[in-house]
Design an enzyme around this catalytic site. Structure first.
Site, mmCIF file in Angstrom:
data_model
loop_
_atom_site.group_PDB
_atom_site.id
_atom_site.type_symbol
_atom_site.label_atom_id
_atom_site.label_comp_id
_atom_site.label_asym_id
_atom_site.label_seq_id
_atom_site.Cartn_x
_atom_site.Cartn_y
_atom_site.Cartn_z
ATOM 1 N N LYS A 80 0.844 -1.203 0.000
ATOM 2 C CA LYS A 80 0.000 0.000 0.000
ATOM 3 C C LYS A 80 0.877 1.251 0.000
ATOM 4 C CE LYS A 80 -3.668 2.086 2.853
ATOM 5 N NZ LYS A 80 -4.430 1.906 4.114
ATOM 6 N N SER A 157 -9.113 1.801 3.684
ATOM 7 C CA SER A 157 -8.293 2.572 2.774
ATOM 8 C C SER A 157 -7.269 1.729 2.017
ATOM 9 C CB SER A 157 -7.566 3.677 3.558
ATOM 10 O OG SER A 157 -6.684 3.107 4.534
ATOM 11 N N SER A 181 -9.240 -0.453 7.854
ATOM 12 C CA SER A 181 -8.739 -0.255 6.497
ATOM 13 C C SER A 181 -8.142 -1.463 5.801
ATOM 14 C CB SER A 181 -7.717 0.882 6.478
ATOM 15 O OG SER A 181 -8.348 2.110 6.685
#
Length: 488
Positions: A80, A157, A181
């Site tokens: 990420k 996220s 997330s």
């Protein structure tokens, strides 16, 4: 015949050891799927095919010599874009972040451990700006769609990571979780994710969201997550808040011990503040029944009812989360702030108005919730809830269209409480709704009982209860900004 890009990390390593296939072959297959993931759902910020193939070739030579570097040698992985990955910038979804102002020579602790174990890095995956919300769209990189329906959100996220894993662009990804997330996008995209106990996976740089923020694995199944946890939980001196050494045997030992005799509390709605969609409720109830059939003692029970049914936990989370967001942008001038996601700017302005007393009061609520959950786990080994009350909604929206929610925390009532308490929590796929969208079941344990969460999740995978059909999306319906191979 199973394609290489559909294999788990465990099976890839077994294949390398037997000579059935090579890291270069697996990496090429994963890069092909990365192209698919980018065309279909915009999962990547950056893909570096040349570097990945070089890393894979080095791994292949090590395997030929019989000297693999570690547990992940030759396994394609993604990261990420909130975690530093050596060799490129960390842009965090923001137009206010300058690539040329960063040092590119440092890995985050979890990334460094993966590199030491021979992982092959395909690239960086998408995030909302600074990871602030439960869906994945950003001013810098656009909207990330869902592998099962690109017109729907991947969640967030860590939405790019979940989409990449679901579409075969590497079986392992590193995500972050400050309020759900890794679990939110795992539920929406039909993959597995674990938010470990806070401090179990070292984190650097420190998150502005403080001790809400965790690093966790996003994978094909629980066995892959256990493998990855045995890598990324190694200590790193840059994190002053990391926990002590992992218990002897790591996370793979005892993974197959099953759930017979475990005491599992099943909570259909965790206090009932938010209605659960009928398809979601039915799928999670079937998961409870499956755990009972596997030998667990399952009973319906509601933990910390008084705190969770009211708004105290949500308000406390908002104080901590919005204050952290305000700190993220504190250094930006008015021109830069005008470039931010409008929703992010709204919560930052609210966060900047909180006082120190507001913050301490939120910590008091957090401690009370932690104490209540500690007492709850004296009676129960695990808690089972829906991961989310809904399935994926329209891409590019913070909340479902025509809903009563104003912020993403409105539709995520089952995830952020366990960031407040720092407990390990995982999302396990448990079915599809009538529109063919994935549903997730959440397993939660007492702090430090991460291995127990993995063990129960693995039992569900072994029983077939967590198996979903692989997504095969058509190209996304509207153009979005694309990642540039090797670029920034």
């Amino acid at each position: 015949m199973t394609e290489l890009s559909d294999l788990t990390a465990v099976r890839l390593v077994e294949g390398y050891a037997s000579g059935a296939f090579s890291p270069v072959e697996a990496t090429r297959a994963a890069l092909d799927r990365a192209d698919t993931a980018q065309a279909a759902v915009n999962a990547f910020v950056r893909v570096d095919a040349e570097s990945a193939l070089e890393q894979a070739a080095e791994a292949e030579r090590r395997w030929h010599r019989g000297e693999p570097a570690g547990l992940l040698d030759g396994v394609p992985v993604t990261v990420k874009d909130l975690l530093p990955l050596r060799g490129g910038p960390t842009l965090r979804g923001s137009r206010t972040v300058r690539a040329d102002s960063q040092r590119w020579q440092e890995d985050a602790p979890s990334v460094a451990r993966m590199r030491e174990h021979g992982a092959v890095f395909l690239g960086k995956t998408t995030t909302p700006e600074f990871g602030w919300k439960g869906v994945t769209d950003s001013p810098r990189h656009g909207v990330t769609g869902n592998p099962y329906d690109p017109a729907r959100t991947a969640g967030g996220s860590s939405g790019g990571s979940a989409a990449a894993v679901a579409l075969g662009a590497g079986p392992l990804s590193l995500g972050t979780d400050g309020g759900g997330s890794v679990r939110i996008p795992a539920s929406f995209c039909g993959v597995f994710a674990l938010k470990p106990t806070y401090g179990r996976v070292p984190l650097y740089p420190a998150s502005p969201f403080g001790t809400l923020a965790h690093v966790g694995p996003m994978t094909r199944d629980a066995a892959d997550a256990a493998l990855l946890m045995d890598v990324i939980t190694a200590p790193d001196a840059r994190d002053w808040s990391q926990l002590g050494p992992v218990p002897d045997g790591g996370f793979r030992e005892g993974l197959g011990d099953g759930v017979a005799g475990l005491r599992i509390a099943y909570s259909p709605d965790l206090g009932g503040r938010v209605p659960v969609a009928p398809d979601v409720a039915a799928a999670v109830r079937r998961t409870a029944e499956q755990l009972a059939e596997l030998g667990a003692h399952v009973e319906e029970s509601e933990p910390a009812r008084e705190l969770l049914r009211g708004s105290a936990a949500e308000e406390a989370f908002h104080v901590l989360w919005f204050s952290g967001a305000a700190r993220v942008i504190q250094h930006l001038d008015p021109e830069q702030r005008a470039q931010l996601d409008p929703g992010l700017l709204e919560i930052c302005e609210r966060g900047a108005r909180y006082s120190a007393l507001d913050y301490v009061a939120a910590v008091d609520v957090r401690m009370a919730l932690g104490q209540a959950m500690g007492a709850f786990h004296a009676s129960y080994d695990l808690l089972l809830t829906p991961t989310l009350p809904i399935t994926a909604f329209g891409a590019g929206l913070e909340v479902p269209e025509d809903s009563k929610y104003t912020r993403w925390t409105g539709w995520t009532p089952f995830s952020y409480p366990f960031n407040l308490t720092q407990q390990p929590a995982a999302s396990v796929p448990c079915g599809l709704d009538r529109d063919g969208l994935p549903i997730g079941a959440q397993l939660v344990a007492a702090r430090h009982a991460d291995a127990l969460v993995l063990r129960a999740a693995h039992a569900l995978y072994e029983s077939g209860a967590a198996d979903l059909p692989a997504p095969r999306p058509a190209p996304r319906p509207a153009p979005r900004p694309a990642a540039t191979p090797g670029g920034s």
